[in-house]
Each structure stands twice: as C-alpha cells, then as structure tokens.
Design an enzyme around this catalytic site. Sequence first.
Site, mmCIF file in Angstrom:
data_model
loop_
_atom_site.group_PDB
_atom_site.id
_atom_site.type_symbol
_atom_site.label_atom_id
_atom_site.label_comp_id
_atom_site.label_asym_id
_atom_site.label_seq_id
_atom_site.Cartn_x
_atom_site.Cartn_y
_atom_site.Cartn_z
ATOM 1 N N HIS A 96 1.074 -1.217 0.301
ATOM 2 C CA HIS A 96 -0.001 -0.113 -0.219
ATOM 3 C C HIS A 96 0.741 1.773 -0.337
ATOM 4 C CE1 HIS A 96 -4.547 0.717 0.737
ATOM 5 N NE2 HIS A 96 -4.581 1.663 -0.016
ATOM 6 N N ASP A 119 -10.418 0.020 3.930
ATOM 7 C CA ASP A 119 -8.908 -1.151 4.497
ATOM 8 C C ASP A 119 -8.976 -1.404 5.632
ATOM 9 O OD1 ASP A 119 -5.597 -0.239 4.603
ATOM 10 O OD2 ASP A 119 -6.189 -1.967 5.262
ATOM 11 N N HIS A 121 -7.119 -0.954 8.210
ATOM 12 C CA HIS A 121 -6.113 0.037 8.664
ATOM 13 C C HIS A 121 -6.454 1.433 8.528
ATOM 14 C CE1 HIS A 121 -4.144 -4.068 8.463
ATOM 15 N NE2 HIS A 121 -3.912 -3.951 9.313
ATOM 16 N N ASP A 123 -3.624 2.827 7.170
ATOM 17 C CA ASP A 123 -2.285 3.716 7.376
ATOM 18 C C ASP A 123 -1.626 5.001 6.926
ATOM 19 O OD1 ASP A 123 -2.625 1.402 4.134
ATOM 20 O OD2 ASP A 123 -2.749 1.249 6.699
ATOM 21 N N HIS A 136 4.324 0.929 4.128
ATOM 22 C CA HIS A 136 2.832 1.058 3.560
ATOM 23 C C HIS A 136 1.757 0.958 4.703
ATOM 24 C CE1 HIS A 136 1.914 -3.719 5.031
ATOM 25 N NE2 HIS A 136 2.644 -2.782 6.125
ATOM 26 N N ASP A 227 -7.788 -1.600 0.206
ATOM 27 C CA ASP A 227 -6.655 -2.451 0.479
ATOM 28 C C ASP A 227 -7.282 -4.396 0.470
ATOM 29 O OD1 ASP A 227 -4.310 -2.372 3.188
ATOM 30 O OD2 ASP A 227 -4.940 -3.635 2.388
ATOM 31 N N ASP A 229 -7.167 -5.887 1.848
ATOM 32 C CA ASP A 229 -7.752 -6.731 4.043
ATOM 33 C C ASP A 229 -8.826 -5.601 4.122
ATOM 34 O OD1 ASP A 229 -4.424 -4.611 4.767
ATOM 35 O OD2 ASP A 229 -6.379 -4.543 5.415
ATOM 36 N N GLU A 272 -1.800 -5.023 -1.674
ATOM 37 C CA GLU A 272 -1.267 -6.262 -0.687
ATOM 38 C C GLU A 272 -2.076 -7.353 -1.059
ATOM 39 O OE1 GLU A 272 0.487 -5.215 1.651
ATOM 40 O OE2 GLU A 272 0.384 -3.126 2.185
HETATM 41 N N1 HDQ Z 1 -0.781 0.383 10.806
HETATM 42 C C1 HDQ Z 1 0.671 -1.005 10.681
HETATM 43 C C2 HDQ Z 1 1.036 -0.323 10.729
HETATM 44 O O1 HDQ Z 1 2.580 -0.976 10.306
HETATM 45 O O2 HDQ Z 1 2.137 1.090 10.681
HETATM 46 C C3 HDQ Z 1 0.683 -1.613 12.526
HETATM 47 N N2 HDQ Z 1 -0.281 -3.195 11.984
HETATM 48 C C4 HDQ Z 1 0.289 -4.063 12.089
HETATM 49 C C5 HDQ Z 1 -0.197 -3.771 13.684
HETATM 50 C C6 HDQ Z 1 -0.254 -5.742 14.414
HETATM 51 C C7 HDQ Z 1 -0.346 -5.960 16.036
HETATM 52 C C8 HDQ Z 1 -1.877 -5.161 16.425
HETATM 53 C C9 HDQ Z 1 -1.652 -3.680 15.570
HETATM 54 N N3 HDQ Z 1 -1.375 -3.716 14.386
HETATM 55 C C10 HDQ Z 1 0.027 -3.004 10.566
HETATM 56 C C11 HDQ Z 1 -0.444 -1.901 10.021
HETATM 57 C C12 HDQ Z 1 0.126 -1.339 8.811
HETATM 58 C C13 HDQ Z 1 -0.362 -2.209 7.480
HETATM 59 C C14 HDQ Z 1 -0.527 -1.301 5.688
HETATM 60 B B1 HDQ Z 1 -1.545 -2.050 5.573
HETATM 61 O O3 HDQ Z 1 -1.519 -1.326 3.865
HETATM 62 O O4 HDQ Z 1 -1.459 -3.871 4.718
HETATM 63 O O5 HDQ Z 1 -2.425 -1.143 5.308
HETATM 64 MN MN MN Z 2 -5.123 -2.397 5.542
HETATM 65 MN MN MN Z 3 -3.129 -0.873 3.367
#
Ligand code: HDQ
Ligand code: MN
Ligand code: MN
Length: 304
Positions: A96, A119, A121, A123, A136, A227, A229, A272
């Site tokens: 993403h 999404d 998330h 992001d 991402h 996304d 997901d 994704e």
């Molecule tokens: N906010 C996140 C980041 O890494 O910044 C943390 N998260 C994973 C994390 C796992 C443990 C519980 C809290 N969440 C993934 C997300 C990014 C997703 C990117 B996408 O493009 O898939 O939406």
């Molecule tokens: Mn996501």
């Molecule tokens: Mn995303």
Amino acid sequence: ESIGVIGIPFSKGQSRAGTEFGPEVLRNGGIVRKLQSLGCHVKDHGDVEVIQVENDDPEEKAKNPRTVGQTSKSIADKVEQVLRSDDICIALGGDHSMAIGTIAGNARVEPDLVVLWIDAHADINTPMTSDSGNIHGMPLAFLVHELESYVPKLSGFEWLTPCIHAKDIAYIGLRDVDAGERKIIEKFGITAFSMQEVDKYGINEVVERALRAVDPEGKRPIHLSFDVDAMDPTLTPSTGTPVIGGLSLRETYYIAEEVARTGRLSMIDIAEVNPLLGDEKDKTLTVDMTISVIQRFFGNRRGG
Ligand SMILES: N[C@@]1(C(=O)O)CN(C[C@@H]2CCCCN2)C[C@@H]1CCC[B-](O)(O)O
Ligand SMILES: [Mn+2]
Ligand SMILES: [Mn+2]
Ligand SMILES: [Mn+2]
C-alpha cells in the site's frame, strides 16, 4: 470511458516478500479480459519501473526510504501519463505504499480529487508514530497537507509535496488502528467508518455518509484506494496483515457499485495481494474475490 491498467510489482513498503507478484497473479486471473468483456475499453500499460536502492539505510524509523521514495516518484509519473490519455487508471499492486505515488500522480491531473480509503488499517502513521517502520502503514501521512510539519523530509521523497487535505479523506472498514493514527484522525477530523459503524448503520448508510462528507456537492473525482485486507480474511486470506471481522463480499460489492454509480471514479489502487501467503486455494480465492470486486466498479451490476 477508457481504462488504463498499470502494474506496481512492489513490496519494499513492508517486510513480507510476495506483493511484488500481485500484478502478475491479477493479470493471470484475467482482469483485463474480464473488464473488456464488460464492454470496457481497456489498455494495459505494463509495469512501473521499480527502483531498488542499495544500502538504503532506514531513516527516522522508515525502512527502505530511498527505494520507496524513488519508486513512488516513478509511480506518480506513470499514473500522470496514463490519466492524461485514459479516463480511469487501475493500479495493480503491490504493497500500500504504492498509494503515495498513485495519489500524487492522480492529483497532478485531478487536483480536486477526494480519497476513499477502504482498509482494515488507517495507513496514516508518521515515521515517528509507526511501531513497524513499514511505509505501507504511512502513505496518507506523506500526502496530507496538515501533517507536513510532522513528517520529516526523507531521502528519496524530495520530489513529493502534500496534495490532499484531511477533509478530503473517508475511511471504510477500519478495525486495526494504532494509537498515533487515532489521535491524527481525531485531531484533523478525518471521516472514518470502522467496522463498528458498518454494523451500526449498515453499509448503504456508511457509503452515503462517506461520499457526502468528502464531496457534498457530488462533483469531485474519486481516488479509491482498496486494500484487500479490508475484506474478511475468509475472502482474501493471501495478504500481509489480515484482521478478522472484515467486510463481506456483498458489502464490498455495494461500495463498488455505489462508487461506480457516481460516474466520478478517477483511479483505483488494488493493494496488498500477496500470493506467497497461504496455500494455493487461499491464493486463488484472494485473486478471484479481488477481481470480482474490481468488476463491480465497472458496470458489472448484480441486477444486470
Ligand atoms: N498500523 C500498522 C503499521 O505497521 O503501521 C500496524 N499493523 C500491524 C499491527 C499488528 C499488531 C497489532 C497492531 N497492528 C499493520 C499496520 C500497517 C498496515 C498496512 B496496510 O497497507 O496493510 O494497511
Ligand atoms: Mn490494511
Ligand atoms: Mn493499506
Ligand atoms: Mn500545503
């Protein structure tokens, strides 16, 4: 209208190999042919040039900044070029972080665009609020004017200036939002419909409110960043950060059909898809569900 398809075989916005094969499996799933069979005029413009920078040291807790930044510029240039010749662009990703380039590129052609972010998330982490350092999870933070002073100018991103405002964004499908992202959403009043609101109001009301919030006069071009997901992992298991309790197939179809009905769709990101995750059945299901959703954006209505 004419549709321009591009591939973004990219995975360096996160740490799990496989999203670089997203464009390949979606093309092999027949996306171009299936859109053409709907009567769409579709041109496949091939893949963007992915730039791999050696010794790309992390900066400010953002991994692979030069690789992501320079690839994002390549994406923006390609998207701009496609949207100057075609009415709509579909970007097949890729993780993403692709949206940094797709939204920047789209905004050069459609500066008045609004963003629907579908999404699990948000992001919108800055490098400082991110726990993972994966870009991402940050694309919107690089694009929003209001966050400009909170995001350091990373190596590779010298070319980028913010091109959307917080009020131009609406989220649907959120169910895994970090503390820092929650604060940003509240501070800047970003329109956000989590799965709780989907359950509370129903998807029809959520879509109507989201569109009205970002574009009350119903005249602005729409950049839809999807996304996979956002959907329940039983439907799209082959993705890097699955979260249970996602959008159903019918809810996702409904979003696509309503956006199609506006006639103002400018660009779709498909982000994704990771065919290396799960077994062969998971991969095939993920590709088939994703393609069936894409078709709903282009006139394949359930009512015929
Ligand atoms: N906010 C996140 C980041 O890494 O910044 C943390 N998260 C994973 C994390 C796992 C443990 C519980 C809290 N969440 C993934 C997300 C990014 C997703 C990117 B996408 O493009 O898939 O939406
Ligand atoms: Mn996501
Ligand atoms: Mn995303
Ligand atoms: Mn500004």
